[in-house]
Write a protein that holds these residues in place. Structure first.
Motif, PDB file in Angstrom:
ATOM      1  N   VAL A  94       0.840  -1.195   0.000  1.00  0.00           N
ATOM      2  CA  VAL A  94       0.000   0.000   0.000  1.00  0.00           C
ATOM      3  C   VAL A  94       0.875   1.244   0.000  1.00  0.00           C
ATOM      4  O   VAL A  94       1.685   1.456   0.912  1.00  0.00           O
ATOM      5  CB  VAL A  94      -0.923   0.013   1.237  1.00  0.00           C
ATOM      6  N   TYR A  95       0.712   2.076  -1.036  1.00  0.00           N
ATOM      7  CA  TYR A  95       1.401   3.360  -1.111  1.00  0.00           C
ATOM      8  C   TYR A  95       0.497   4.420  -0.500  1.00  0.00           C
ATOM      9  O   TYR A  95      -0.675   4.536  -0.851  1.00  0.00           O
ATOM     10  CB  TYR A  95       1.726   3.713  -2.559  1.00  0.00           C
ATOM     11  N   VAL A  96       1.061   5.193   0.407  1.00  0.00           N
ATOM     12  CA  VAL A  96       0.285   6.186   1.142  1.00  0.00           C
ATOM     13  C   VAL A  96       0.953   7.547   0.991  1.00  0.00           C
ATOM     14  O   VAL A  96       2.148   7.700   1.269  1.00  0.00           O
ATOM     15  CB  VAL A  96       0.197   5.818   2.637  1.00  0.00           C
ATOM     16  N   GLY A  97       0.187   8.530   0.526  1.00  0.00           N
ATOM     17  CA  GLY A  97       0.698   9.889   0.395  1.00  0.00           C
ATOM     18  C   GLY A  97      -0.137  10.852   1.202  1.00  0.00           C
ATOM     19  O   GLY A  97      -1.336  10.625   1.418  1.00  0.00           O
ATOM     20  N   ALA A 140       4.857   6.809   1.988  1.00  0.00           N
ATOM     21  CA  ALA A 140       5.336   5.561   2.579  1.00  0.00           C
ATOM     22  C   ALA A 140       4.763   4.393   1.792  1.00  0.00           C
ATOM     23  O   ALA A 140       3.733   4.512   1.123  1.00  0.00           O
ATOM     24  CB  ALA A 140       4.909   5.460   4.046  1.00  0.00           C
ATOM     25  N   ARG A 141       5.450   3.267   1.878  1.00  0.00           N
ATOM     26  CA  ARG A 141       4.880   2.018   1.355  1.00  0.00           C
ATOM     27  C   ARG A 141       4.723   1.055   2.530  1.00  0.00           C
ATOM     28  O   ARG A 141       5.658   0.835   3.299  1.00  0.00           O
ATOM     29  CB  ARG A 141       5.767   1.402   0.271  1.00  0.00           C
ATOM     30  N   LYS A 196       5.770  -0.943   8.012  1.00  0.00           N
ATOM     31  CA  LYS A 196       6.450  -0.134   7.002  1.00  0.00           C
ATOM     32  C   LYS A 196       7.382  -1.016   6.173  1.00  0.00           C
ATOM     33  O   LYS A 196       8.121  -1.841   6.711  1.00  0.00           O
ATOM     34  CB  LYS A 196       7.241   0.978   7.687  1.00  0.00           C
ATOM     35  N   ASP A 197       7.331  -0.829   4.848  1.00  0.00           N
ATOM     36  CA  ASP A 197       8.235  -1.538   3.948  1.00  0.00           C
ATOM     37  C   ASP A 197       9.536  -0.740   3.864  1.00  0.00           C
ATOM     38  O   ASP A 197       9.622   0.258   3.152  1.00  0.00           O
ATOM     39  CB  ASP A 197       7.596  -1.684   2.572  1.00  0.00           C
ATOM     40  N   THR A 198      10.552  -1.191   4.585  1.00  0.00           N
ATOM     41  CA  THR A 198      11.816  -0.438   4.662  1.00  0.00           C
ATOM     42  C   THR A 198      12.645  -0.547   3.384  1.00  0.00           C
ATOM     43  O   THR A 198      13.627   0.184   3.223  1.00  0.00           O
ATOM     44  CB  THR A 198      12.654  -0.922   5.851  1.00  0.00           C
ATOM     45  N   SER A 199      12.262  -1.435   2.458  1.00  0.00           N
ATOM     46  CA  SER A 199      12.988  -1.527   1.187  1.00  0.00           C
ATOM     47  C   SER A 199      12.615  -0.401   0.238  1.00  0.00           C
ATOM     48  O   SER A 199      13.269  -0.197  -0.780  1.00  0.00           O
ATOM     49  CB  SER A 199      12.728  -2.881   0.524  1.00  0.00           C
ATOM     50  N   PHE A 200      11.554   0.321   0.577  1.00  0.00           N
ATOM     51  CA  PHE A 200      11.132   1.479  -0.215  1.00  0.00           C
ATOM     52  C   PHE A 200      11.577   2.723   0.551  1.00  0.00           C
ATOM     53  O   PHE A 200      10.949   3.122   1.530  1.00  0.00           O
ATOM     54  CB  PHE A 200       9.612   1.464  -0.390  1.00  0.00           C
ATOM     55  N   VAL A 201      12.685   3.299   0.123  1.00  0.00           N
ATOM     56  CA  VAL A 201      13.296   4.421   0.828  1.00  0.00           C
ATOM     57  C   VAL A 201      12.853   5.719   0.164  1.00  0.00           C
ATOM     58  O   VAL A 201      13.212   6.005  -0.986  1.00  0.00           O
ATOM     59  CB  VAL A 201      14.826   4.321   0.830  1.00  0.00           C
TER      60      VAL A 201
END
Length: 298
Positions: A100-103, A118-119, A126-131
């Motif tokens: 889930v992408y959240v803006g 955040a992803r 939290k997906d920490t691979s998406f910086v």
């Protein structure tokens, strides 16, 4: 979803589901609903409902800014984001892997610093691979769109990303870095928007555009279109954009009459075309745009 507290005289704090005839679907029960009655984004997937907004609780549970609901309105506890986001979530996108992408306008997620984007993994962590890069001190994300190929487009009020200039729109790779193949200065890339039914606001100011891709005219839900500070020589065809209320095309190279196609924009509230070389006179049909409040042709 929105900032309401009732529907048809019944308590419904922020969210309601309607039947085909406009009556309330009472099988979708949100109970006490959302704190502050502040729902700003809804995303449906596989009979589940992702809800984002400026709330801090749902049914008194501490889901800040984001919660996933079952078909009946109960919380899907498999997606646990508690305590969630500080401040407001404006947009939600879900990819094919249920990430889930959240803006929005937020600065934390679950107690840790996380600004504007955040992803989130399918379980709510939290997906920490998406910086996420730095959008600058005064930026925020207003819209996130995940296309059928899981490509992620981000729009909002920002002028930089990770320390380099990036105005208003960016495409990101799966690790959060900028996808350099998507360039605002390449109009054939940014403006081929055929069959896009979700684009409400588009700001292409200062993108050095000299060609207006005709597919943009098919975005019938467009409400705001900004084309300032480019090299356009003609007006775009907005006749199919019946929802368009804000249009600005200042500081281009237009040297034609204002076309009659704008007469179809019956919801137009603001029309700006300053610093061009427009020919002819103000068309009579402008008087038929009864919602028009601002008109500037300096």
């Amino acid at each position: 979803g929105g900032g309401f507290t009732t529907f048809q005289s019944m308590n419904r704090n922020g969210l309601v589901r309607l039947n085909y005839d406009g009556t309330m679907d009472e099988t979708f029960n949100i109970g006490s609903g959302f704190s502050y009655n502040d729902v700003r984004s809804i995303k449906l997937k596989d009979s589940k409902v992702y809800v984002g907004g400026g709330f801090s609780t749902y049914q008194s549970e501490p889901y800040g800014g984001l919660v996933k609901l079952n078909y009946d309105g109960t919380i899907d506890t498999s997606f646990d984001t508690r305590p969630g986001f500080g401040l407001s979530v404006y947009s939600i996108g879900v990819d094919s892997n249920d990430k889930v992408y959240v803006g929005g306008y937020f600065d934390t997620f679950s107690g840790s610093t996380q600004k504007y984007l955040a992803r989130i993994n399918s379980g709510g962590t939290k997906d920490t691979s998406f910086v996420v890069g730095d959008f600058g001190d005064y930026g925020y994300v207003h819209y996130v769109y995940v296309d059928p190929n899981d490509r992620v487009y981000v729009g909002g009020y920002f002028e930089e990303y990770s320390g380099t200039s990036q105005k208003y729109m960016i495409k990101l790779d799966t690790d959060g870095t900028k996808d350099t193949s998507f360039n605002c200065f390449n109009p054939t890339t940014i403006m081929d928007l055929t069959n896009n039914t979700m684009l409400y606001t588009l700001n292409l100011g200062d993108c050095n555009i000299d060609y207006y891709h005709p597919s943009l005219s098919s975005v019938t839900v467009m409400q705001s279109l900004t084309l300032d500070d480019n090299n356009l020589r003609t007006f775009p065809d907005t006749s199919q954009m019946t929802s368009l209320s804000y249009f600005t095309i200042n500081s281009n190279k237009i040297s034609t009459d204002i076309p009659d196609t704008f007469a179809y924009n019956i919801n137009m509230n603001s029309f700006y075309a300053d610093y061009n070389k427009i020919t002819g006179t103000i068309p009579d049909w402008f008087s038929g745009l009864t919602n028009l409040y601002y008109l500037s042709l300096n």
